[in-house]
Design a protein around this motif. Structure first.
Motif, short mmCIF file in Angstrom:
data_model
loop_
_atom_site.label_atom_id
_atom_site.label_comp_id
_atom_site.label_asym_id
_atom_site.label_seq_id
_atom_site.Cartn_x
_atom_site.Cartn_y
_atom_site.Cartn_z
N SER A 78 0.45 -1.34 0.22
CA SER A 78 -0.33 0.18 0.02
C SER A 78 1.06 1.25 -0.41
O SER A 78 0.43 2.08 -0.61
N HIS B 209 0.92 3.67 -2.97
CA HIS B 209 0.58 5.65 -2.53
C HIS B 209 1.82 6.51 -2.84
O HIS B 209 1.53 7.33 -3.27
N THR C 287 1.48 9.00 -6.22
CA THR C 287 1.56 10.55 -5.74
C THR C 287 2.26 11.42 -6.52
O THR C 287 2.88 11.97 -7.23
#
Length: 387
Positions: free
Chosen positions: A17, A21, A25
């Motif tokens: 995760s 992420h 981003t």
């Protein structure tokens, strides 16, 4: 209400995760960037045609009263369990009974759920680095964990625990290091388990990638293993079932846990879908075997490409021969996450930081061969420009 306080021992974010992420981003900040994703071990090739055909037929059957099926047996349909025995075990001289085979919705579920069979105070031994779910499931259950350091000094092969372990997690071919155990090395673990009344939870998800003749494909090829080992396998990396969700677990009667696992499944699991089980059955047909093996061969070639490319650039590389993962060192004393960010920001290549797999993974990163071949070739070119 009191929550399970053992959850407080978990890392704030699950490894993959956090990886996703950071990638997302970066993509938001650089919408035009073409990120080469060689991190998460998700397959990219489509499901083979014989498997799709089996799923279509199963869907059609569910649309007619005379062929409709409701709940299946919690342990799976007999025809699939028999196919598993005949193709994955009997061909290697391993004899199993139907009631020792349990079909599931994938290896990930069973690897965590098996923890329920054991007393909270049982001690767990886990190689470090390792697949994070082994650690998380043990922490959630409040168990004491002994980590078995694996490094370049011991070729990422763990030593036997100095402190007695009741439950032992082993994964071979290994995720994340891509290393394997010989028959002699695996025999040592089985002998240890028999002498110490331990249970080995053996993750064989990457068995199809074994190339070398002296590497066992199942722990049950080892003398005495049926007494002390539970084996978990998945169709995700052999036939591309990451979205279909199907796998199986072998719990031999000799372990004394077969009836407990059946009772647990009958209470908490309503069975794998009929469509997924027909898809799994199709992997054992001549056409299905040929198509699935072609996909595995593609990923094997991609792993070899990554391995050779990184070695040519001077990296210390493990894996990529009997496994779809390449494990290599970070340069210039960079930490795993520093090198992850460096590759992402400087050449838009995404990997997985070794530190996310355990303390002994620091200073290494993992590349996944479950990627588009052209992306892997391009990734090597981009990394080469950084040298």
């Amino acid at each position: 209400m009191r929550s399970n306080l053992f959850f407080q021992q978990l890392q704030n974010n699950y490894l993959f995760s956090e990886v996703n992420h950071r990638i997302e981003t970066y993509q938001i900040m650089h919408p035009q960037a073409h990120i080469l994703r060689l991190g998460v071990g998700d397959v990219t090739l489509p499901l083979p045609a014989p498997i799709i055909d089996a799923m279509h037929k199963a869907v059609e059957e569910l649309g007619h009263a005379e062929s409709f099926r409701g709940y299946s047996q919690e342990e799976g349909y007999i025809w699939l369990r028999q196919a598993i025995i005949d193709n994955d075990y009997r061909t290697r001289g391993i004899q199993l009974d139907l009631d020792e085979v349990f079909v599931s919705d994938g290896a990930g579920s069973d690897l965590g759920n098996l923890s329920e069979l054991f007393d909270q105070h049982n001690r767990v031994a886990i190689p470090d680095p390792s697949y994070p779910a082994y650690v998380d499931a043990s922490l959630m259950a409040g168990r004491d964990i002994t980590f078995l350091p694996c490094s370049s000094d011991n070729a990422f092969v763990p030593d036997l625990p100095a402190k007695q372990a009741d439950i032992i997690y082993l994964c071979y071919p290994n995720n994340p290091t891509g290393t394997v155990l010989t028959r002699e090395q695996l025999q040592r673990w089985v002998d240890y388990a028999r002498q110490n009344h331990s249970i080995i939870i053996y993750d064989g998800a990457y068995e199809a990638y074994i190339e070398e003749d002296d590497i066992p494909h199942s722990i049950y090829e080892i003398d005495g293993a049926k007494e002390v080992a539970i084996e978990v396998r998945s169709y995700s990396k052999t036939a591309g079932f990451t979205s279909v969700r199907c796998g199986y677990t072998i719990v031999p009667k000799q372990t004394g846990l077969q009836t407990m696992w059946l009772r647990r499944q009958c209470t908490k699991y309503n069975g794998t879908s009929y469509i997924a089980q027909r898809a799994a059955e199709a992997t054992y047909t001549p056409q299905g075997k040929k198509a699935a093996q072609a996909n595995v061969h593609y990923y094997k070639q991609t792993a070899q490409l990554l391995r050779n490319g990184l070695q040519a650039l001077g990296y210390q590389v493990y894996g990529g021969i009997n496994a779809p993962y390449i494990w290599c060192n970070t340069p210039q004393n960079m930490s795993s996450w520093e090198f992850f960010d460096y590759l992402l920001n400087q050449c838009q290549v995404a990997c997985t930081p070794g530190a996310g797999f355990g303390q002994s993974g620091e200073g290494f990163i993992r590349f996944s061969a479950f990627s588009n071949r052209k992306d892997c070739e391009e990734a090597i070119k981009r990394i080469k420009k950084l040298a």
